[in-house]
Design an enzyme around this catalytic site. Structure first.
Site, mmCIF file in Angstrom:
data_model
loop_
_atom_site.group_PDB
_atom_site.id
_atom_site.type_symbol
_atom_site.label_atom_id
_atom_site.label_comp_id
_atom_site.label_asym_id
_atom_site.label_seq_id
_atom_site.Cartn_x
_atom_site.Cartn_y
_atom_site.Cartn_z
ATOM 1 N N ASN A 24 -23.526 -46.010 -92.845
ATOM 2 C CA ASN A 24 -23.863 -46.394 -94.222
ATOM 3 C C ASN A 24 -25.074 -47.320 -94.302
ATOM 4 O O ASN A 24 -25.338 -47.909 -95.347
ATOM 5 C CB ASN A 24 -22.659 -47.048 -94.907
ATOM 6 C CG ASN A 24 -22.227 -48.338 -94.221
ATOM 7 O OD1 ASN A 24 -22.653 -48.641 -93.118
ATOM 8 N ND2 ASN A 24 -21.358 -49.095 -94.880
ATOM 9 N N GLU A 69 -33.861 -48.910 -98.981
ATOM 10 C CA GLU A 69 -34.121 -48.289 -100.279
ATOM 11 C C GLU A 69 -35.201 -49.028 -101.055
ATOM 12 O O GLU A 69 -35.300 -50.261 -100.993
ATOM 13 C CB GLU A 69 -32.845 -48.260 -101.135
ATOM 14 C CG GLU A 69 -31.777 -47.327 -100.614
ATOM 15 C CD GLU A 69 -30.582 -47.211 -101.547
ATOM 16 O OE1 GLU A 69 -29.789 -46.266 -101.357
ATOM 17 O OE2 GLU A 69 -30.426 -48.057 -102.462
ATOM 18 N N HIS A 99 -18.426 -56.689 -100.899
ATOM 19 C CA HIS A 99 -19.665 -56.465 -100.138
ATOM 20 C C HIS A 99 -20.309 -55.127 -100.415
ATOM 21 O O HIS A 99 -21.407 -54.857 -99.928
ATOM 22 C CB HIS A 99 -19.382 -56.579 -98.651
ATOM 23 C CG HIS A 99 -18.935 -55.296 -97.988
ATOM 24 N ND1 HIS A 99 -17.850 -54.577 -98.426
ATOM 25 C CD2 HIS A 99 -19.431 -54.618 -96.917
ATOM 26 C CE1 HIS A 99 -17.702 -53.509 -97.654
ATOM 27 N NE2 HIS A 99 -18.641 -53.501 -96.747
ATOM 28 N N ALA A 127 -19.534 -50.793 -102.238
ATOM 29 C CA ALA A 127 -18.698 -49.900 -103.037
ATOM 30 C C ALA A 127 -17.360 -49.619 -102.360
ATOM 31 O O ALA A 127 -16.325 -49.534 -103.021
ATOM 32 C CB ALA A 127 -19.448 -48.591 -103.297
#
Length: 486
Positions: free
Chosen positions: A203, A207, A409, A411
């Protein structure tokens, strides 16, 4: 509901310590009905009840709104154990020691970035190695690696990767002083010697984000992100193979000594060592070294991202305003002082706070956060899944009272990676992202499928529960326009 769980409010549930023999404290879960329903489909709640059995655990075991099943502890779990007669559990930190998030602001708007976005994401992908087992540009000698493990971000700054201002805006100023490279195994060092400055897989991501919505303008202004459509960079990565190996090594060491400790636990994955024991202290020192490695890793990536922006936009990082807003750790155990006795709130007790998949959320006035932010509070960074929103929250006083200064922290997963790959093929994920104007560069098609947005909980819901509980309040919503994945 499991274990006679009681609904205290729309965002709080409780399991009393009488629910199972051996529990030393109750369990508190901060979630709404939707999130609770998901937690009841895996071992999240069972694991939280197990955590409540730890010797020396104080007040309550906590599950945050992103909680899901982990190793021993639930991910999204917090537990504080007494400094003198408690325990330390590697499972309460996790394998990816100091997996964390860092947010960098810029002066640029979407209109300025969008024409060169494709070139930018390709340059970032080229500059920051990603994927499983990738090798970065830094090939460290033993002496250099020991410097990283001892000094953290300061080592990176001293070697030209960033500026001194970056130190101020990292949790612990990017250096856990309680560390000792000699407590890190040769195998862990081998895995870390060629991975510094790399993103990794799973994960983890890098971005390009836009400020999508501003809810607390005063705090957003203090953080430098008060204008919508301003461009930021968000990264999520940790200590890579070095941290994983440190966890593996000490789980074996502590499990081997379990018979000497005479600690009876409902799950071997909770393996722990008494505070002050040789095993516990050596783990803390090795963990501190891995924390330093992770902070340095994110610092090297920050330097490379800034240089990628410079090359694409032909401006200096200073002119682009690429200042670090904050860097927070997720998987960590630290010595802190907290209120334990509600009848004596002025008395603080020293505890080991285990935050596993949890973010520190300290309020304004705390001397543990940057001077520049003490008038508002600590920025809390909650990344969403790939291609979904992320959040900047603000630490609040209530977090010190009800969650040992912690909140969510991220989703939190909704489905396993195997299920995600069967449900969300790579091509469909990519098309979906592109249809929403989000560019993607990835080292692995499988990695994209595993981390599909639908495989995770709704990050807006997680942030909303945190806000409603009052442990971390909403400041800014971010939305991605480009993603680099391992």
């Amino acid at each position: 509901m499991k274990f006679g769980m009681q609904k205290i409010s729309d965002v709080e549930y409780r399991i009393e310590k009488t629910a199972r023999q051996g529990m030393r404290v109750p369990v508190t879960i901060y979630a709404n009905e939707t999130l609770i329903a998901k937690m009841e489909t895996d071992r999240t709640i069972d694991q939280a009840v197990n955590v409540a059995h730890l010797p020396g655990i104080e007040k309550h075991a906590i599950v945050l709104p992103d909680g899901h099943e982990g190793y021993g502890f639930p991910i999204g779990g917090v537990a504080a154990t007494n400094f003198d007669n408690g325990v330390i559990s590697p499972g309460g930190v996790g394998y990816d020691i100091n997996c964390g998030v860092r947010l960098i602001r810029t002066n640029m708007t979407e209109a300025e970035v969008r024409p060169k976005l494709s070139a930018l994401v390709k340059e970032m992908f080229r500059s920051v190695p990603s994927g499983l087992g990738n090798v970065g540009a830094l090939n460290l000698s033993t002496q250099q690696l020991d410097g990283v493990l001892s000094e953290g971000v300061r080592w990176a700054i001293n070697n030209g990767y960033g500026n001194s201002a970056d130190l101020e805006f990292c949790e612990e100023n990017g250096t856990m002083k309680h560390s000792d490279p000699s407590k890190v195994s040769g195998e862990a060092k081998k895995r870390g010697s060629k991975s510094l400055g790399t993103l990794g897989s799973g994960n983890h991501f890098l971005e390009v984000e836009l400020v999508n919505k501003v809810l607390d303008r005063d705090a957003a202004k203090k953080f430098g992100i008060a204008e919508e459509n301003k461009v930021c960079v968000l990264m999520h990565t940790g200590s890579r193979g070095l941290g994983h190996q440190v966890c593996s090594d000490y789980l074996k060491i502590i499990d081997a000594g379990a018979s000497n400790f005479k600690i009876d636990l409902p799950d071997r994955e909770l393996a722990c060592a008494p505070a002050g024991s040789r095993e516990a202290e050596n783990y803390r020192l090795a963990m501190g070294s891995a924390l330093n490695y992770a902070w340095t890793n994110r610092q090297i990536i920050t330097h490379r991202v800034r240089k990628a922006f410079e090359r694409v936009f032909q401006q200096s990082e200073s002119d682009l305003g690429m200042n670090l807003i904050y860097d927070v750790a997720h998987n960590i155990c630290k010595v802190e002082e907290h209120e334990i006795d509600p009848d004596n709130p002025s008395k603080k007790s020293k505890v080991f706070v285990h935050r596993k998949g949890a973010t520190r959320a300290f309020p304004k006035g705390s001397d543990a956060i940057p001077i520049e932010y003490r008038s508002v509070g600590q920025p809390v960074l909650i990344p969403g899944s790939m291609g979904t929103a992320s959040w900047v929250l603000l630490g609040q006083e209530k977090s010190l009272k009800v969650s040992f200064g912690s909140t969510a922290h991220g989703a939190g997963r909704m489905m396993s990676r195997g299920q995600a790959t069967r449900t969300y093929p790579y091509d469909s994920v990519r098309r979906d992202l592109e249809s929403r104007g989000i560019l993607l560069e990835s080292a692995s098609k499988r990695g994209v499928a595993e981390e599909a947005p639908g495989a995770y909980k709704d990050v807006d819901m997680v942030a909303d529960v945190s806000d409603r509980v009052g442990i971390g309040t909403k400041v800014v919503r971010l939305s991605p326009i480009a993603v680099v994945k391992g």
